[in-house]
Write an enzyme that holds these catalytic residues in place. Structure first.
Site, mmCIF file in Angstrom:
data_model
loop_
_atom_site.group_PDB
_atom_site.id
_atom_site.type_symbol
_atom_site.label_atom_id
_atom_site.label_comp_id
_atom_site.label_asym_id
_atom_site.label_seq_id
_atom_site.Cartn_x
_atom_site.Cartn_y
_atom_site.Cartn_z
ATOM 1 C CD GLU A 24 -2.881 1.034 2.412
ATOM 2 O OE1 GLU A 24 -3.570 2.040 2.687
ATOM 3 O OE2 GLU A 24 -2.955 -0.039 3.039
ATOM 4 C CG ASP A 25 3.174 2.084 3.296
ATOM 5 O OD1 ASP A 25 3.397 0.913 2.943
ATOM 6 O OD2 ASP A 25 3.292 2.497 4.464
ATOM 7 N N GLY A 54 -7.305 -10.996 0.795
ATOM 8 C CA GLY A 54 -7.709 -11.770 1.952
ATOM 9 C C GLY A 54 -6.716 -11.628 3.082
ATOM 10 C CD GLU A 88 4.738 -11.467 3.293
ATOM 11 O OE1 GLU A 88 4.256 -11.660 2.177
ATOM 12 O OE2 GLU A 88 5.445 -10.465 3.578
#
Length: 965
Positions: A24-25, A54, A88
């Site tokens: 996203e960033d 998801g 992760e």
């Protein structure tokens, strides 16, 4: 434990780096730039190009993390808002614990403390997951705290983004070699130490060459080095098989295109050579040019080498050393064969598919190892050739290898031979068939007389690693290359009589016994101990009109001549340059030997009665008359001496009837060596009236009573050997003017009672051997012999030494002093001034004490004084000693202690049969020594991870003490 766990990772490492990030960033800015930089360095990097869909991370992605060597965690403001990213992170930290995977955090526009404590805007994003994943929050908190405590990079500290990326990439490059497993284990046997040497050289040498014969492993080493360090460069390229590829149509242009496109990372590099070379010169590059054969190839591929950046590195592999000289290579690394251990390991991996040899094949394997002589290519080929074959097949194959080189090995080695011109090929074949192990000077004279150009020819063979010249000026050659040369000759014809060179006894027997020689034969070398008697016809050699080399020798001491002949028909031996015939049966040489061509004549144990019957054949004898005969009664006539002016070495060993030599013999311009060993009736040498060029005079076992007073005319004399001259009574004072004399050998001169007073003037003297002479006193000037390494007076009874060594730096180069059994009653007080002494042998002498100055001999390793039956005490000894032998010193009552060196070596101390020593005192000294041993062993264990085993042995008449710690 982490490092040991890494080896148990069940998954192959498919990726060097895994990137964990918030798309996203950071996907389109920092992460994409970092990914690009990693890929440019050739680092296999995984990036998830799919937008996270998801909350559950896929199993394939978990597997990918597990199959990576390093994970980079890019913490950004939005990272903690993604359950996917946090899963992760948890998996990465699990792999760190289980597989020793490296995890590197990068804090991108976020404070590390905010990540560690989950506060600030980072903490707010994280807290929003509480409602959705309450059961995971604690695990994620722990993961964030753990990861934030790892060493990493902070964008708030390194604000320049390009600089930050550069530092991250360099860190990855530094860590990767430690975690990425090596491939092709069979290829890497015995490589590690060589790679380290070359990497060290590359650190200071922008241009480095790896030089050696074909199949020796140059390409393998270069490839390992390239794989290890290529990531440290802005561009890199490994050009393999330059020789082979450049021979194809347009080959060099194709190689150039490949190099430029890989180094410049431009698949569409424009065909503007000068522009491209300028671009190349502005980058830090690594280029490997493999199997280069000429300078033109290098120039065409990379242009001018001196235009490259100092940080760039060029590595060139070649069989030809001259190629490296032509491009001014800074360092040349010579590739040599494996030692037996690595050779056996590599062979086993191919022959048995394991590291250890099959015990049933151990002896056969050793024969193959000996045959291959450490050449990796040969070991691999032969290992594969013999894999899963029966023992009988092994035995037959090894027997075949003695006569026929394996075709695949021959094909590789023959490449170097094919690159020679005809002159160089002939020189190579002569060496392979006749001159391996021979003196290079002799070989050159023979080759020159044969019409070749040996100076340049031998130089080229050395540069191409086909031969070598050892420190003793002997020609050496790898056994496989010798077999290559002989196989090339064998392929000339199936009929030995039609080949140019013969060396195998069976082939030569067939040619001589059945008179099958032809004009093709140029050389023949027969070991007569391997054949039965051959009765030669008078015309056996008449068909061999090109015969240049003939050597009939016996490898058995005092072997007999097997080649019988009653006479020769002319013409015979008209082209002969080299003639050696052990036990030559005739009383005179063949009448038509051309002295203008003859280089060497050797007739040991022959029946020749005199060297020549007339003047006509003195001509230009260029090299040697060695052991010309056992029954020679006449030295060369003075009138014939000028015809021997090219003579370099005269050896008349064992000429027991020779009584004198003409003075003119000493004034031959090129004579360097005069060997009269065993000429037992030779009583005198002539006086000399002018300068003589001889460098070595051997008079061992002659009847010489005195040396000529004019011996100083031999100003360049380096070695004078008069040992076992039982009638020699004195040495002339002029001997001390020989400033080049390095070795003076007087052993066994039992009537020699004194040395010249000015012996110290022999400034170059390195070795004085006077064992078993009648010398009674050593002149005081001996202390001026600062270059002498060894003084040996062993067995010289009643010897008296100078009582002072007060001259500054006296005998400062002396390593070994042997005064065994000299009856010495007193030693010089300042014995400790012999500052370089390593070996001191004083056994069987009559002194009562050792000077206390011996403690100053800081380099002394071996000290022997056994059977010194008047010796009463030992002073403090130097701590350097490795061996002290003082057994059977029957008057010895005390010793001051055993002082040991700092390193725990294994000194040997023998004090046995010393009946007057107080055993309690001795035990105390030994226990003290033992404690010192233990202390040193303890200290040693702290410094290195290896067991130290020290031994001290004491054997005496009343007790035995054997200590191991």
């Amino acid at each position: 434990m982490a490092s040991s766990s890494s080896s148990s990772n069940p998954r192959n490492k498919k990726h060097d780096v895994f990137l964990s990030f918030s798309g996203e960033d950071t996907r389109d800015n920092f992460t994409s730039h970092l990914y690009s930089a990693l890929c440019q360095k050739g680092i296999e990097t995984f990036i998830d190009d799919q937008l996270n869909q998801g909350d559950e991370i896929s199993q394939s992605l978990l597997d990918t993390i597990e199959a990576s060597s390093i994970s980079i965690i890019i913490f950004s403001e939005k990272y903690a808002s993604s359950g996917w990213c946090l899963d992760e992170l948890s998996k990465i930290l699990d792999c760190r614990k289980v597989y020793a995977q490296i995890a590197i955090p990068v804090f991108y526009r976020v404070d590390p403390s905010h990540v560690r404590k989950q506060i600030g805007s980072f903490g707010i994003s994280f807290s929003e997951l509480e409602e959705k994943f309450p059961e995971r929050m604690q695990r994620w908190r722990s993961a964030l705290t753990e990861a934030a405590n790892l060493s990493g990079f902070d964008s708030l500290v390194i604000r320049n983004e390009s600089e930050l990326i550069k530092k991250v990439v360099n860190d990855i490059l530094e860590k990767l070699p430690k975690v990425v497993p090596c491939d092709s284990k069979n290829e890497l046997v015995g490589v590690e130490s060589r790679v380290e040497e070359i990497e060290f050289l590359l650190g200071a040498a922008p241009l480095l060459g790896i030089w050696g014969i074909g199949g020796i492993g140059k390409t393998t080493i270069a490839r390992v080095i390239f794989n290890r360090i290529s990531r440290n460069f802005e561009g890199s390229c490994f050009l393999e098989n330059v020789r082979e590829e450049s021979q194809k149509p347009g080959g060099l242009a194709s190689l150039q295109q490949k190099l430029l496109s890989e180094v410049l990372k431009d698949v569409n590099v424009i065909p503007h050579i000068h522009l491209n070379f300028r671009r190349l010169s502005r980058r830090k590059v690594l280029i490997v040019l493999d199997d280069v054969t000429c300078f033109n190839q290098i120039e065409s591929l990379v242009g001018s080498l001196d235009r490259l950046l100092p940080e760039s590195r060029i590595l060139i592999t070649t069989r030809n050393k001259q190629v490296l000289r032509n491009c001014h290579v800074n360092q040349i690394y010579e590739m040599k064969g494996f030692g037996d251990d690595h050779a056996l390991e590599l062979f086993n991996r191919h022959a048995f598919r394991q590291n250890l040899v099959d015990v049933d094949y151990k002896e056969l394997s050793d024969k193959v190892i000996n045959y291959a002589q450490g050449v990796p290519l040969a070991l691999k080929i032969l290992g594969c050739y013999l894999f899963e074959r029966k023992r009988e097949v092994w035995e037959n194959a090894i027997k075949k290898l003695k006569n026929f080189l394996h075709q695949n090995i021959l094909d590789v080695l023959k490449i170097s031979y094919d690159g020679l011109d005809n002159d160089e090929k002939n020189i190579f074949l002569d060496v392979a068939c006749f001159f391996k192990g021979e003196d290079v000077y002799l070989a050159k004279k023979f080759l020159e007389a044969s019409g070749f150009y040996p100076e340049i020819g031998i130089s080229i063979l050395v540069d191409k690693s086909l031969i070598a010249i050892n420190p003793y000026n002997k020609i050496t050659m790898h056994d496989l290359l010798q077999e290559l040369g002989r196989e090339i000759v064998r392929q000339e014809s199936t009929n030995p009589g039609n080949r140019t060179r013969l060396w195998h006894h069976e082939d030569i027997y067939e040619v001589l016994a059945y008179n099958r020689g032809t004009e093709a034969i140029e050389g023949m070398c027969l070991d007569m101990s391997k054949v039965k008697e051959i009765h030669l016809n008078s015309d056996t050699f008449t068909k061999m009109r090109k015969l240049r080399f003939l050597k009939f020798y016996s490898s058995i001491h005092k072997g007999e001549n097997k080649c019988k002949v009653s006479n020769f028909q002319s013409p015979v031996f008209a082209e002969i340059r080299y003639l050696h015939w052990h036990g030559y049966p005739l009383k005179s040489l063949p009448s038509n030997i051309d002295p203008e061509k003859l280089v060497l004549l050797e007739m040991p144990r022959s029946n020749i009665e005199e060297l020549w019957s007339g003047n006509q054949h003195y001509g230009k004898l260029k090299r040697k008359i060695i052991n010309a005969c056992n029954t020679i009664t006449k030295s060369p006539k003075p009138s014939l001496i000028p015809h021997l002016n090219k003579l370099v070495s005269l050896k008349l060993c064992g000429c027991k009837s020779l009584k004198s030599l003409p003075a003119e013999m000493f004034h031959l311009e090129f004579l360097k060596e005069l060997d009269l060993l065993g000429c037992s009736k030779l009583k005198r040498l002539p006086e000399m009236s002018s300068a003589v060029n001889i460098e070595e005079v051997i008079l061992n076992g002659t009847a010489i009573e005195e040396l000529p007073s004019s011996i100083d005319c031999i100003s360049g004399l380096s070695i004078l050997d008069v040992q076992n001259c039982k009638k020699l009574k004195s040495l002339p004072s002029n001997l001390c003017k020989l400033t080049c004399l390095r070795a003076l050998i007087l052993n066994g001169c039992s009537k020699l009672q004194r040395l010249p007073d000015e012996l110290g003037n022999l400034e170059a003297l390195g070795y004085l051997h006077a064992e078993g002479t009648g010398i009674r006193e050593v002149p005081s000037s001996i202390v001026r012999l600062n270059n002498v390494r060894k003084l040996d007076f062993k067995g010289t009874k009643g010897l008296s030494l100078p009582m002072t060594l007060s001259l500054g730096g006296a005998l400062r180069g002396l390593w070994c002093l042997d005064l065994t059994d000299c009856g010495i009653t007193e030693l010089p007080e300042n014995l400790g001034m012999l500052s370089s002494l390593i070996n001191l042998y004083l056994d069987k002498n009559n002194f009562g004490r050792i000077p206390e100055s011996i403690i100053q001999l800081s380099t002394l390793l071996y000290f022997r004084l056994s059977h010194c039956e008047r010796l009463q005490s030992l002073p403090e000894l130097p701590c350097s000693l490795l061996e002290l032998d003082a057994h059977h010193c029957t008057a010895l009552e005390s010793l001051s202690g055993l002082f040991l060196r700092d390193e725990p070596y294994r000194p040997c101390i023998d004090l046995s049969d010393n009946y007057k020593m107080d055993q309690n005192v001795t035990r105390g000294i030994l226990q003290d020594a033992l404690q010192k041993f233990k202390h040193m062993a303890t200290e040693r264990r702290k410094r290195v991870e290896e067991k130290v085993c020290l031994w001290l042995s004491l054997v005496s008449s009343s007790f035995n003490l054997f200590i191991k710690c």
